[in-house]
Scaffold this active site. Sequence first.
Site, PDB file in Angstrom:
ATOM      1  N   MET A 254      38.960  31.187  36.966  1.00 50.63           N
ATOM      2  CA  MET A 254      38.955  29.888  37.642  1.00 50.63           C
ATOM      3  C   MET A 254      38.848  30.063  39.146  1.00 50.63           C
ATOM      4  O   MET A 254      39.558  30.862  39.753  1.00 50.63           O
ATOM      5  CB  MET A 254      40.236  29.126  37.256  1.00 50.63           C
ATOM      6  CG  MET A 254      40.373  27.777  37.925  1.00 50.63           C
ATOM      7  SD  MET A 254      39.070  26.618  37.412  1.00 50.63           S
ATOM      8  CE  MET A 254      38.922  25.647  38.898  1.00 50.63           C
ATOM      9  N   GLU A 255      37.968  29.248  39.725  1.00 49.05           N
ATOM     10  CA  GLU A 255      37.566  29.418  41.125  1.00 49.05           C
ATOM     11  C   GLU A 255      38.463  28.718  42.145  1.00 49.05           C
ATOM     12  O   GLU A 255      37.989  28.368  43.236  1.00 49.05           O
ATOM     13  CB  GLU A 255      36.140  28.899  41.281  1.00 49.05           C
ATOM     14  CG  GLU A 255      35.961  27.363  41.182  1.00 49.05           C
ATOM     15  CD  GLU A 255      35.542  26.861  39.800  1.00 49.05           C
ATOM     16  OE1 GLU A 255      35.826  27.555  38.802  1.00 49.05           O
ATOM     17  OE2 GLU A 255      34.954  25.775  39.723  1.00 49.05           O
TER      18      GLU A 255
ATOM     19  N   GLU B 210      32.888  33.364  40.155  1.00 48.63           N
ATOM     20  CA  GLU B 210      34.007  32.606  40.748  1.00 48.63           C
ATOM     21  C   GLU B 210      33.924  32.650  42.273  1.00 48.63           C
ATOM     22  O   GLU B 210      34.194  31.666  42.949  1.00 48.63           O
ATOM     23  CB  GLU B 210      35.361  33.149  40.281  1.00 48.63           C
ATOM     24  CG  GLU B 210      35.559  33.197  38.767  1.00 48.63           C
ATOM     25  CD  GLU B 210      35.164  31.948  38.021  1.00 48.63           C
ATOM     26  OE1 GLU B 210      35.271  30.846  38.593  1.00 48.63           O
ATOM     27  OE2 GLU B 210      34.720  32.064  36.858  1.00 48.63           O
TER      28      GLU B 210
HETATM   29  N1  B3K Z   1      35.407  26.391  36.326  1.00 46.91           N
HETATM   30  C1  B3K Z   1      36.082  27.276  35.414  1.00 46.91           C
HETATM   31  C2  B3K Z   1      36.165  26.757  34.030  1.00 46.91           C
HETATM   32  C3  B3K Z   1      37.276  25.832  33.789  1.00 46.91           C
HETATM   33  C4  B3K Z   1      37.402  25.506  32.340  1.00 46.91           C
HETATM   34  C5  B3K Z   1      38.084  24.218  32.110  1.00 46.91           C
HETATM   35  N2  B3K Z   1      38.164  23.889  30.729  1.00 46.91           N
HETATM   36  C6  B3K Z   1      35.443  28.620  35.363  1.00 46.91           C
HETATM   37  C7  B3K Z   1      34.055  28.705  35.830  1.00 46.91           C
HETATM   38  O1  B3K Z   1      33.120  28.177  35.270  1.00 46.91           O
HETATM   39  O2  B3K Z   1      33.844  29.291  36.841  1.00 46.91           O
HETATM   40 ZN    ZN Z   2      31.861  28.284  36.939  1.00 46.62          ZN
END
Ligand code: B3K
Ligand code: ZN
Length: 915
Positions: free
Chosen positions: A278-279, A313
């Site tokens: 997660m970023e 990320e």
């Molecule tokens: N943005 C997060 C994914 C979050 C998932 C939420 N269910 C990782 C990514 O795509 O970089």
């Molecule tokens: Zn992403």
Amino acid sequence: MANDFLFDPDSNALDRLDYRPPEYLIDETDLHFDLHETETRVKSKLTVRRNPDAPEGGPLMLNGEDLKLVSVKLDGKDLDRGDFEVTDKHLIIKRPPEQPFTLEIENEINPKENTMLSGLYIPEQEEIFCTQCEAQGFRRITYYLDRPDVLSTFHVTVEADKEKYPLLMSNGNGDPTKTTDLGNGRHEISWDDPHKKPAYLFALVAGDLPYIEDKFVTRSGREVELRIFAPEGYEDKIDWAMESIKKSMKWDEDTYDREYDLDVFHIVATTSFNAGAMENKGLNIFNISLLAGDAETATDDRLIAIEAVIGHEYFHNWSGDRVTLRDWFELTLKEGLTVLRDRQFTADMHSQAIKDIEDATDLKARQFIEDAGPTAHPIRPDHVAEFDNIYTGTIYEKGSHVLGMMRTLLGTETWREAMNEYFDRFDGQAVTCDDFVDVMQEVSGLDLSHFRKWYSQAGTPELSYSGEYDAASKTYRLTLEQETKPTSEQAEKEALYMPISVGLIGQDGKDIPLSLKGDTEAGPTTRVLHLKKDKQVFEFTNVEGPVVPSILRGFSAPVKVMTKASEDELVFRMKHDSDGYNRFDAAQEYMAKVVLDMAKDIEAGKEAKAPAKLLNAVGHVLSTDAKSGDKAFVAKMLELPSYSILVQSLEVVNPDALLDAADKLKEQILDAHQGDLATIYQATITPPGDKYEVTPKQVGRRALHNLTLDYLAADKSDEAAKIAKLQYDQATNMTERLGALTALSELDKPETQAALDNFYDRYKSNTNIVDSWLGVQARMDGGDGLERVKKLTEHEAFSWKVPNKVRSLVGAFAAGNPRHFHRKDGEGYKFLADAVIKLNTINPRVGAGLVKPLLEFKRYDKDRQELMLEQLDRVKATPKLDKGIRELVDKALATRDGATKKGNEPKPSGGTLAA
Ligand code: B3K
Ligand code: ZN
């Protein structure tokens, strides 16, 4: 309902077109966390004002779920009971003042009991606090306007037990070790993030975590402290991650002019995480499976994946954090774009041709299935009930290919210029895919209005081609046609605008220079044709003789090629196509055809034999390419098409026949080429003293070594078991050891169980390797596969509370062990449904991910369909069924009685290869 999208009472789905700007904005967010395992106190002080762009001024509806409200004050005064209301989804301030005001809220949460792993939680078997807020987890921490278009400046104070949680972290600049002692066994620290952000990017971590440090100096001279934190025992396995972050930072400067913007960049890994990573701004949180690994503990593929996800990320810092999204329907704006960026990064770090092949194969195996099934959706969907359900192959991977096409249309330099304009113009804002395409259009001067249709139309376009050579006029007329079949929720389809990269190969095996009618001089040997209509004809001039068309080079558009080339043409392209992706694709197409034909023979009780032509073509790859060529590429050329790709060409899938056919083909290839395979196997043994490196050369060598072992084991002989066992024992890296274990797992020999036991004993303290061990067993073809998996759910290594364990065992079984999952008695389906029902209460996000193989019921025979439907009905009847699981199950059940999928009719290619 103010501040929220409108609910459609019938479908319970949210509608993209119902978007309304927020009525209130939160300029400052002051948070205080008093961390306790079961009773964490959250105090928030919000500076709120009316949004001048949406001046309705109704009640203020803050999102909140699973929270215990303690108190609420407005401008320093306790609110009267009549001035607010608490529901299970909101805290409603009924009559907020016109002027800006402060709202102080105190609430309690229970991180220990948070098995959903959304919001603030304590991972199973770890003594840390961590968070996951995307998409809507922040509302499980405190009452807030939990939507991406509300951007706020965050000040965060974290207080916790000093002994147990020496490190306290949140987003922004700072040193997590420099805390203030509060004298009572507790300590605290404050974090300020100078960049405004939506709540989904908030993060908090507390714990006693070992870490490594390094520095990166950005191109303008900013010194950035890099720290990577991992659970104890993994701190010596994160050097590759550190190298990867430095490479990512440099690459984004060189390729996209993006520089890092804080003084620190922190990454924390945990063993229990719903996503891969997660970023969160300045504080990325990672699933341990995508952070920890070195030569001995991770395969080459895994190390490259770690590098890619670290890149991904990190790249979000601009494509996602600095420029964020207006609402969740726009998810591909940040995900499609960031995947495109990480794909480019990996190709630059390793090999473009291999990356093209892997990405195309992945899209076909995962996303094409999605497009053809009950959950088909465009890359920007219009209706969604649970936003966590749209983290899909369509939004991520297809989204990245749509952007890749845009890049092709603009050209590399204009793309870079337009991207810079996009980042500059929308810095600090929450925007949409339309805003993005507007910039691309404006900077390039191209008319992209037709191209935009890719954002709203679901389904995989089917591309057909035919060619006609006229010797008298020396012209070759290439006809391209496209058609998109109706998808589950979209009947009408239009022609899309797509770049089709083509080459024409002469009889001598060399590409000819291409001139299109009207050109003054001969062009390059590969050209991009702009296909915009259902059917278009392209006329090539000065074509001296018959040619073989090579269409969709480099997988230039995310489409399915329907034209079936003749076997001679496929062999010709396997030998001569100058485009790596298309050479590979010719091999895949030919092998797929053979496996499907053999499966038919098996079903009809006939002897299934691969044609000599294919065996010879494989022989050519083995004898010519393997010696002179790129080993990674040869390994790709010899890979059989996967089950999920093969099923897409069938009206009704018979899993056993298909799997038997693939096994037989492998065996016959071995039979025909045992000598060459054994020679290559020997030649790819790691030379003694070789220093392990993730270079294309070494990675290719190890890939080919494992692949030849896989072939050598196809006869299930004792000799093969010995070879595999020797490789297992002597391996100096995980790539070779796991390759050997996998080969052994396909053999029912005494060595098999011995190696599995040894592997577990050797690696039981490494959670990632234990996941591989679970995965290998989940996929085992021999014996009673279901019984084995059921037993493993009782093993000490397994936990229903840890997503990686559930996915490695149950997920891998359902998606990767078709023989046992599709057992005729339906027990495989029942097992999966039981798992989903169990997860509904523990972690419904993981349950929703698991249910997908059941949604594919239409591909199977009537008996299996009924058994699968029975299980879907059972899941649907689960009390308090999570809305995300329900959304998927409902979509599938809605197609229960619909017409079965149309078969794919092959069309002749019109290649003009002289026989
Ligand atoms: N943005 C997060 C994914 C979050 C998932 C939420 N269910 C990782 C990514 O795509 O970089
Ligand atoms: Zn992403």
